[in-house]
Design an enzyme around this catalytic site. Structure first.
Site, PDB file in Angstrom:
ATOM      1  N   HIS A 127      41.034  34.404  36.462  1.00 56.55           N
ATOM      2  CA  HIS A 127      40.218  35.060  36.361  1.00 56.55           C
ATOM      3  C   HIS A 127      39.981  35.759  37.022  1.00 56.55           C
ATOM      4  O   HIS A 127      39.656  35.740  38.390  1.00 56.55           O
ATOM      5  CB  HIS A 127      39.086  34.078  35.642  1.00 56.55           C
ATOM      6  CG  HIS A 127      38.276  33.723  36.418  1.00 56.55           C
ATOM      7  ND1 HIS A 127      37.858  33.578  37.694  1.00 56.55           N
ATOM      8  CD2 HIS A 127      38.481  32.030  37.233  1.00 56.55           C
ATOM      9  CE1 HIS A 127      36.942  32.824  38.056  1.00 56.55           C
ATOM     10  NE2 HIS A 127      37.816  31.522  38.737  1.00 56.55           N
ATOM     11  N   CYS A 128      38.317  36.628  36.919  1.00 55.68           N
ATOM     12  CA  CYS A 128      37.900  37.852  37.447  1.00 55.68           C
ATOM     13  C   CYS A 128      36.548  37.644  37.936  1.00 55.68           C
ATOM     14  O   CYS A 128      35.888  36.577  37.342  1.00 55.68           O
ATOM     15  CB  CYS A 128      38.252  39.188  37.720  1.00 55.68           C
ATOM     16  SG  CYS A 128      37.971  40.409  35.840  1.00 55.68           S
ATOM     17  N   MET A 129      35.346  37.864  38.121  1.00 53.05           N
ATOM     18  CA  MET A 129      33.870  37.678  37.683  1.00 53.05           C
ATOM     19  C   MET A 129      32.971  38.210  37.016  1.00 53.05           C
ATOM     20  O   MET A 129      32.969  37.112  36.501  1.00 53.05           O
ATOM     21  CB  MET A 129      33.237  39.419  38.591  1.00 53.05           C
ATOM     22  CG  MET A 129      33.923  39.581  39.669  1.00 53.05           C
ATOM     23  SD  MET A 129      32.272  38.787  41.520  1.00 53.05           S
ATOM     24  CE  MET A 129      32.900  38.808  42.242  1.00 53.05           C
TER      25      MET A 129
END
Length: 480
Positions: free
Chosen positions: A25-27
């Site tokens: 996952h990212c932001m």
């Protein structure tokens, strides 16, 4: 397990556990790599509560969640039985369907995504320190300054160690071997041998490519072979350790096959490090450094042709880049410029984009008579202030088309103004209003470049707001 039911549904809709190669996952997004994306029920996922939208780009199946994505990610890995710490093993054939460009984006995002949070945090601390110093609340020769500067500088100075870890994980190598490779690059005695911008110094054996962007004074040898160190060493460098980690993962894989299990635990690291580190200093590091220098010099050359045009194009298209994950291509260039020149004008051109986006969102909120749209818009506006624009893009502006276009125009105007005033980033970190301190020159203090950046983000906001308010019809404002 607040998001357990959502996690179960997401796994089911992406084709089940057996269709998942890996998930990170990212932001704001869950980034799946799927064996067969056609098995995923994209339309059903898009209509689910708790999911903003779905994007398929860069060889990844991206489920946009929002600011609480880390909590959903934990639920997904728990429900799916995926390992939180290690990416799922990827067979060599799993990436064959990806284009070369998709592989590049996937690699860059996989290496840098784990560092984004702490990179933003330490960058914000550097920005805070700049404010404290300029306002004379903290003296540059005080212990407070020393400790805060160490906190802000530490990650970026020792970046090769951090990237050695994340890159090795991405390439399926031992991440601690990657850390050792990175640590060797920033070992104090080695850094002390690196040439400086002031001149090659004493002890130079000879110089390669004199007078060019890749001029390389030689001050060190390894068994008589010249060791070419970049100006000021490998601290803050990006590309060399990534290349070295890739090579190290291949070497490690070979030794795992040929060394007996009884001695594999210590002989595999022994031979891998013994081979990879010297070759990194002799071959991989210099070539990667020259490539990085050329990329940095090339980006600045394009910028220098017309900062205003570059700002209009990069700023105006930035939100499109973010939508498709293409913004990762500019991140290494910005890091290279920061490490080499202590500032970056290229990524700084995008700073007005998030403010133009929330300007368009505010216009939709004020015009809309739909309570659901107003609620979603206010939430997206608040998160957009802090630089997280995906909820604004996918929830408000993009479905209505015109507001998204108007926000891009506002971002282009802001980018052109940043180029006009010579705005730059002096730290990598922080989003939205938290990134403003990073535009302060730590040496010269606040100047016209900083004030110009403030003017640019205000202009981006105003243009995005008024164009959306003037040209968006009533049907767009009330669209659910």
């Amino acid at each position: 397990m607040k998001y357990e039911d959502l996690a179960k549904t997401i796994i089911e809709k992406v084709g089940g556990k057996g269709n998942v190669i890996s998930v990170v996952h990212c932001m704001t997004r869950l980034r799946f790599k799927l064996k067969d994306e056609s098995l995923a029920k994209t339309d059903e996922l898009k209509d689910m509560d708790g999911i903003v939208t779905v994007m398929q780009s860069g060889g990844q199946y991206q489920v946009v969640i929002g600011n609480h994505v880390s909590d959903v990610y934990k639920a997904v890995t728990y429900v799916g039985g995926f390992n939180n710490e290690e990416a799922l093993e990827i067979d060599e054939g799993d990436n064959k369907h990806m284009s070369l460009f998709d592989k590049f984006i996937d690699t860059v995002s996989g290496v840098f995504t784990p560092t984004l949070g702490v990179l933003a945090g330490t960058g914000m601390i550097k920005g805070l320190l700049a404010i404290l110093t300029i306002t004379k609340l903290v003296s540059a020769d005080s212990g407070t300054y020393l400790l805060l500067n160490a906190i802000g500088d530490s990650l970026f100075y020792f970046f090769p160690i951090i990237l050695g870890y994340s890159a090795s994980k991405k390439f399926k190598g031992n991440p601690f071997i990657g850390m050792v490779i990175g640590a060797c690059l920033v070992y104090p005695a080695v850094v002390g041998m690196a040439p400086t911008l002031e001149g090659p110094g004493e002890g130079v054996l000879y110089t390669l490519f004199k007078g060019t962007v890749i001029e390389s004074p030689i001050k060190l040898t390894f068994f008589g072979l010249p060791v070419i160190l970049p100006i000021n060493g490998y601290g803050s460098s990006v590309i060399p350790v990534i290349f070295a980690a890739f090579f190290g993962a291949k070497v490690e894989k070979f030794f795992k096959k040929v060394i007996p299990d009884v001695v594999k635990m210590f002989l595999v690291p022994f031979f891998t490090i013994l081979i990879v580190v010297p070759l990194t200093f002799l071959i991989i590091g210099p070539i990667a450094s020259w490539l990085g220098d050329l990329l940095g010099a090339g980006s600045l050359a394009i910028y220098d042709l017309s900062p205003i045009v570059a700002g209009a194009l990069i700023g105006g298209l930035w939100q499109v880049f973010v939508m498709f994950g293409l913004h990762w291509g500019l991140v290494p260039i910005a890091l290279i410029n920061l490490g080499k020149f202590q500032s970056d004008p290229v990524l700084a051109l995008t700073f007005a984009a998030s403010f133009a986006q929330i300007g368009a969102v505010l216009a939709v909120v004020l015009k809309s008579k739909n309570d659901k749209v107003k609620g979603l818009g206010i939430s997206a506006f608040i998160t957009g202030i802090f630089g997280i624009t995906e909820p604004a893009i996918y929830g408000i502006t993009l479905p209505r088309k015109k507001p998204f276009i108007m926000s891009c125009i506002g971002a282009g105007v802001g980018g052109a103004l940043i180029g006009l005033f010579g705005g730059r980033s002096f730290q990598m970190g922080g989003l939205g209003i938290f990134a403003i301190p990073n535009k302060i020159n730590p040496v010269d203090g606040i100047g016209m470049d900083f004030y110009g950046t403030l003017i640019a983000i205000a202009a981006g906001f105003v243009v995005g707001f008024f164009l959306t308010y003037m040209f968006s019809g009533k049907e767009e404002a009330t669209l659910k």
